[in-house]
Every structure is written in structure tokens, then in C-alpha cells.
Design an enzyme around this catalytic site. Structure first.
Site, PDB file in Angstrom:
ATOM      1  N   LYS A 209      44.924  22.190  48.465  1.00  0.00           N
ATOM      2  CA  LYS A 209      43.739  22.975  48.095  1.00  0.00           C
ATOM      3  C   LYS A 209      42.602  22.043  47.697  1.00  0.00           C
ATOM      4  O   LYS A 209      42.821  21.030  47.018  1.00  0.00           O
ATOM      5  CB  LYS A 209      44.088  23.908  46.935  1.00  0.00           C
ATOM      6  CG  LYS A 209      42.956  24.828  46.498  1.00  0.00           C
ATOM      7  CD  LYS A 209      43.403  25.691  45.319  1.00  0.00           C
ATOM      8  CE  LYS A 209      42.321  26.670  44.888  1.00  0.00           C
ATOM      9  NZ  LYS A 209      42.733  27.496  43.726  1.00  0.00           N
ATOM     10  N   SER A 285      42.511  32.230  44.575  1.00  0.00           N
ATOM     11  CA  SER A 285      41.550  31.369  45.235  1.00  0.00           C
ATOM     12  C   SER A 285      42.164  30.328  46.163  1.00  0.00           C
ATOM     13  O   SER A 285      41.446  29.646  46.888  1.00  0.00           O
ATOM     14  CB  SER A 285      40.692  30.657  44.184  1.00  0.00           C
ATOM     15  OG  SER A 285      41.494  29.846  43.340  1.00  0.00           O
ATOM     16  N   GLY A 306      45.130  29.746  38.423  1.00  0.00           N
ATOM     17  CA  GLY A 306      44.490  29.988  37.135  1.00  0.00           C
ATOM     18  C   GLY A 306      44.414  31.454  36.770  1.00  0.00           C
ATOM     19  O   GLY A 306      44.121  31.810  35.635  1.00  0.00           O
ATOM     20  N   GLY A 307      44.676  32.319  37.760  1.00  0.00           N
ATOM     21  CA  GLY A 307      44.683  33.759  37.515  1.00  0.00           C
ATOM     22  C   GLY A 307      45.404  34.459  38.654  1.00  0.00           C
ATOM     23  O   GLY A 307      44.938  35.442  39.200  1.00  0.00           O
ATOM     24  N   GLY A 308      46.561  33.892  39.010  1.00  0.00           N
ATOM     25  CA  GLY A 308      47.299  34.382  40.160  1.00  0.00           C
ATOM     26  C   GLY A 308      46.883  33.720  41.451  1.00  0.00           C
ATOM     27  O   GLY A 308      47.240  34.173  42.542  1.00  0.00           O
ATOM     28  N   SER A 309      46.126  32.629  41.367  1.00  0.00           N
ATOM     29  CA  SER A 309      45.486  32.039  42.549  1.00  0.00           C
ATOM     30  C   SER A 309      46.437  31.394  43.539  1.00  0.00           C
ATOM     31  O   SER A 309      46.024  31.025  44.634  1.00  0.00           O
ATOM     32  CB  SER A 309      44.434  31.007  42.120  1.00  0.00           C
ATOM     33  OG  SER A 309      43.379  31.636  41.446  1.00  0.00           O
TER      34      SER A 309
END
Length: 578
Positions: A209, A285, A306-309
Site C-alpha cells: 500500500k 483505504s 486504521g478503521g477497517g482499512s
């Protein structure tokens, strides 16, 4: 009585946890996400941003947005009796089990990878319908001479060009250097010719990534400016460890700009498209990383969760997504966008691929951002797995579990029921408190950390840690659907400018937040498809440092579902006979 009572200041006073019933008949109120924000694209997004940045008007607009979406009521002005806790770090605790192999912290990455290989069960039979190639498939093909890393590299470069054509526009990568890939491939091919591969990862294509430093590429974070103000001078530790195992790094994958969204629609580098339906989002993301694994270009890719990314795009693209415990994987060389809730994670074709990659990159030391004993990597002994011998208990909060689309509810319920029926495992009905409060607090934390300032919202964290500790005293893991909805359509007006779509966003992240906000390990595994043929995943959330158990459970789930996997609309056979 409910779960809280109103305070004069407009916030909520939460009951002490000692007063709460965590059982299935609790009177505690489940608050459904009721997002009050319009979908915006183009000029409207710019006007909205300008409004928020305006000195006086911005503060007023922000206040009413938070008020209308219950942020003030449930988070900002809330009062609770538990003491604050500012980082989701957990003291390392080794739980001895015959089903887990613990690796010494001083082992090299190649040594850890070999230990992981020794844990694996025999090769997975080829599904006559469809199965993605695994790391072990590549290693066997290279060792037998059926193909070489150079041949695979050339095939990868050709497939990547095809995926970027005007007809497809998959937008998998932000950067990929054919010359560098061929150089790595030549070195790996020479090692195999000498009979000296470094590990089973030698010559295996791995994508990274574009939030993680990886030479010779700049790190853009999905922007057009980040690499100009922050130079990439070294590989991140996770990338360096993969290289030390011989992995062939094939480029930097597309991502939602600055990791600030869940669609994967990037106006600068193109909307990453779902291999199961090119008109649908990948999720984000870590959008490109999920897509390249789903499309067969790589058996493994790195993301940041960081939030399900990691887990969210993995679920939407029908692959495995794993987020380890906070501080389990080095975070140096990763853009500091969400430093208390973000973690390097793994997207993989199978649980076994995730296990091998986890062994390679896991185990942290000097780079940990917060003081914590050095953990040992625990790996599940899958070669001797007797799933029925473990009395696994899975906590299920029915109101939360069922807060999803009909297709997802039915598919995930059937998958969990199949687990229980096949292996004799059990579900435990529970009530998990303050789920919506945690989602809102997480959003505030994410936004705050992205702007590089810690805020007082983090003092709401400790209550959630205590809530989950109580749940884990009743069960081994928490089971949920991975997302509340499947992949939605990429609208034409979003491609050029991106979009703000908080309603779809709330549905996608519904089950993701605990893993990040509380630093818990979690894994998603594909279990089926909706009526349109889009992938559906089930998620297992574990206690701190329980990665081995999570992979064990995910492997059991995978065993039941692998034969039902379907080939994506866009797929590249990297090991096909020439």
C-alpha cells in the site's frame, strides 16, 4: 432502566459497568447508526471543506454536524465513571496451547517463515471451479522448474498493463517499476537455479500500500503532494523483512487519499475497481492491495488498517484480511496518519498465505511507539488441526450482528451455524455496549490524529476496553459480519473528484471499529456472495495477542467455504502454462 441518563449539559452519563447485564436479555439500548449527512461530490465537497475551514462559520458548522450526528451527546459531553486510557496497548501474555507454536523474538524473518511453513496442512486441493494461487504454489512451481520468477515477473508486467487499459481502468497501482521488478526476479531466479532460495517467499509477487515506505518508490499516501514534503529514504521494517525473505516487491498500490475514506475512489490515481464487478468499489483505504490479491496478481499484499482499512476491502473483494494486535508489527516507515489506531495488516488469497506473511513481518522491538514487552509470534499448528477438539465459544450480539443487509445476515448466519454444526462449536449470546458511541469516538480520533493532534476524545477509550474484557471472559472470540453492506456502485460524478458518503460508510465500517479503537486482532474470511455475486465476509475479533487462535478459526471457516469460491470478473492466472 436504559444504558445511560441525560445530563443537564446535553451529554450522557453512562452507567458503571458493574451495573450492566452483558447477557442476551439485557435492557441496554442498541443505537443504530443514523447518519445525517448528504452524499457530496465535486464543487459541493470543496464548498463544504471551505466552510469547515472558515474561522467562525467553520466552528458553527462543525458544532451542528456533531450535534445532529450524536457526537456531542454520546462522546463530546458524555460522562463515565471509568478511568481514561489513551493508547490501545496491551501487556503481552503468552497463552500456552498445544495448537500454537511460539517463535523466539530473535529469529530472522526467513527462519520465522520456515516455522510457518512447518505449521501448514497438506496442499489445498485445486477447486475445479476456482482457487487462487498461494505462496506455496509459487514456491513449488519455482522449485520444480515449471516456471521461474522472471517468467512470473514478465507475466505480471503484461497483466498490469492490461488492467490499466482504457477498457478496464482497474487502477490497481499508483507506482510500479518494471525494471526494478525484473531485477528482483532475475536475482531470485538465480537463487533457485543454484538451489538456494531464501524462503518460500523467494520470488513471490507482493504488493505494498502506498502508505508504507518501499524503495525505489515515493510514498504518496494517495495524494499528489505528500512525497514532495516527506521523502522515502528507506524501506519500512515490514517491507524490509519481506525483502529479507526474497519476496518480489511489485509496486505501490492505490489507496483512498490519506486513508481518509472507505470507497477507494481516488481522484488523482483513479478509482480502484472491484475485480468481481468493475462498476463497484473495492472498499478502502487499502483498496489496491485488496484488488490485486482478488484479481490474482499477488497472493499477498500489505495494507494499513486504521478503521477497517484492511478487513473492509478484503471482505468486499472476497479475500482474507488480517489486522494484528496493536504494536505487534513495526510501524516505522508508515505514514503517521493514525498512530494509536492504525496497524500494518495483511491481505491474502488464503489464511495460510496470511499466516506466512504474518510470520515474516510480525514481532516488534525498538520501533514500538509505546512501551510494551516484546511479543512472541504465535502460529496455529494447522497440519495437526482437529477443529472439533477445541470447544470454541463465539460471542454474538444478535442486534448488532443482524444490523446489515438481508443477504449478508443470511449468509453470515448460515456460515456460523455451519461452523457450529460441523465442529461442535458454540455461539454465546451477549450484549456489547456503546457500539455507536465507539464508532463516533473512533471517527473523531481518526480525524484528530490525521491532523497530528491528540484530543480529549481519547479518554472515552478505557470503558470500551473493559466492556470487551467482560465479553472475552464469556467467549473466545466475537463473531460478526465483516461489513453491513456489500460493495456499492462507483458513480460517474465521484471518479473525478472523489466523494463524501457517510451513510454507506457507516454501513461498511459497522463491525470494524473495535479492532482499531481497542487495538484488538481481527480477521475476515470470505464465506459467500450476495444476490448480485458480490463477496461477503465473516469477521472474528480476538483477545490481545490471539492471532494464532484467530487464524485457526479462520482456517476452519475457510475449509467449509473454499469450494464455493467464484472466479472474479477480472482475474489473471499468474502460474498458467504458457
Amino acid at each position: 432502566m436504559g444504558n445511560f441518563m441525560r445530563e443537564k449539559g446535553g451529554g450522557m452519563v453512562y452507567k458503571s459497568l458493574q451495573e450492566i447485564d452483558f447477557g442476551p436479555h439485557s435492557q441496554y439500548l442498541y443505537v443504530h447508526s443514523d447518519v445525517k449527512a448528504p452524499r457530496m461530490t465535486g464543487l459541493l465537497v470543496k464548498v463544504f471543506a471551505w466552510g469547515l475551514e472558515a474561522p467562525i462559520f467553520g466552528g458553527i458548522l462543525s458544532f451542528f454536524l456533531k450535534k445532529n450526528n450524536l457526537v456531542h451527546k454520546l462522546v463530546s459531553f458524555a460522562s463515565l465513571q471509568e478511568s481514561p486510557h489513551f493508547t490501545p496497548s496491551h501487556p503481552y501474555q503468552e497463552s500456552r496451547s498445544e495448537d500454537t507454536k511460539y517463535l523466539d523474538a530473535d529469529m530472522s524473518p526467513p527462519e520465522k517463515v520456515q516455522q510457518a511453513v512447518d505449521c501448514l496442512s497438506p496442499p489445498i486441493p485445486r477447486n475445479p471451479n476456482f482457487r487462487r494461487w498461494t505462496i506455496m504454489d509459487y514456491a513449488r512451481a519455482y522449485t520444480s522448474g515449471e516456471t521461474t520468477p522472471t517468467m512470473v515477473a514478465r507475466r505480471f508486467i503484461a497483466f498490469l498493463q492490461e488492467s490499466s487499459s482504457k477498457d478496464l481502468q482497474m487502477s490497481f497501482f499508483i507506482n510500479s517499476d518494471a525494471e526494478d521488478i525484473l531485477k528482483q526476479a532475475a536475482e531470485s531466479t538465480a537463487r533457485y537455479k543454484r538451489g538456494e532460495p531464501i524462503s518460500v517467499l523467494d520470488g513471490v509477487p507482493v504488493a505494498v500500500k502506498d502508505e508504507i515506505d518501499c524503495l525505489p518508490y515515493p510514498t504518496t499516501g494517495g495524494t499528489k503532494w505528500m512525497h514532495r514534503v516527506r521523502k522515502c529514504t528507506n524501506d519500512a521494517s515490514c517491507v524490509s523483512r519481506l525483502r529479507s525473505c526474497g519476496a518480489m516487491i511489485v509496486g505501490k498500490t492505490n489507496m483512498h487519499e490519506l486513508g481518509g475514506g472507505i470507497s477507494g475512489i481516488n481522484p488523482h490515481y483513479g478509482a480502484a475497481r472491484n475485480p468481481y464487478n468493475r462498476r463497484k468499489i473495492t472498499g478502502g483505504s487499502s483498496s489496491g492491495s485488496a484488488a490485486v490479491v482478488a484479481a490474482g496478481l499477488c497472493p499477498v499484499a500489505l495494507g494499513v488498517d486504521g478503521g477497517g482499512s484492511v478487513r473492509l476491502p478484503a471482505a468486499l473483494c472476497g479475500v482474507v484480511g488480517m489486522k494484528p494486535t496493536f504494536a505487534c508489527v513495526p510501524h516505522d516507515g508508515v505514514l503517521p496518519l493514525n498512530y494509536t489506531i492504525g496497524m500494518v495488516g495483511i491481505l491474502a488469497a488464503t489464511v495460510e498465505d496470511a499466516l506466512i506473511a504474518y510470520a515474516a513481518i510480525g514481532g516488534d522491538a525498538s520501533s514500538r511507539p509505546f512501551d510494551n514487552p516484546v511479543p512472541k509470534i504465535g502460529l496455529p499448528e494447522l497440519k495437526s488441526a482437529n477443529y472439533s477438539s477445541l470447544n470454541i465459544k463465539m460471542a454474538r450480539y444478535e442486534k448488532w450482528f443482524d444490523d446489515c443487509s438481508d443477504n449478508i445476515r443470511t449468509c453470515c448466519s448460515d456460515a456460523v451455524a455451519n461452523l457450529c454444526e460441523t465442529y461442535g462449536w458454540k455461539t454465546v449470546d451477549v450484549t456489547i455496549l456503546d457500539i455507536e458511541s465507539m464508532r463516533l469516538a473512533h471517527y473523531v480520533t481518526l480525524a484528530t490524529e490525521c491532523s497530528n493532534a491528540i484530543s480529549g476524545y481519547l479518554d472515552k477509550l478505557n470503558r470500551q476496553l473493559e466492556i470487551h474484557r467482560k465479553i472475552f471472559s464469556m467467549a473466545d472470540v466475537i463473531v460478526t459480519p465483516s461489513t453491513g453492506v456489500t460493495a456499492y456502485t462507483i458513480e460517474d460524478d465521484a471518479v473525478a473528484t472523489g466523494e463524501l458518503d457517510y451513510i454507506n460508510g457507516a454501513g461498511l465500517v459497522r463491525y470494524m471499529i473495535a479492532g482499531n479503537f481497542l487495538g484488538l486482532p481481527a480477521i475476515t474470511v470470505p464465506v459467500g456472495y450476495d444476490s448480485s455475486g458480490l463477496p461477503i465476509g465473516v469477521q472474528f475479533i480476538g483477545k490481545p495477542w490471539s492471532e494464532s487462535l484467530l487464524m485457526y478459526i479462520a482456517s476452519a471457516m475457510q475449509t467449509l467455504c473454499l469450494s464455493e469460491q467464484k472466479k472474479p470478473e477480472v482475474f489473471y492466472d499468474m502460474l498458467a502454462d504458457d
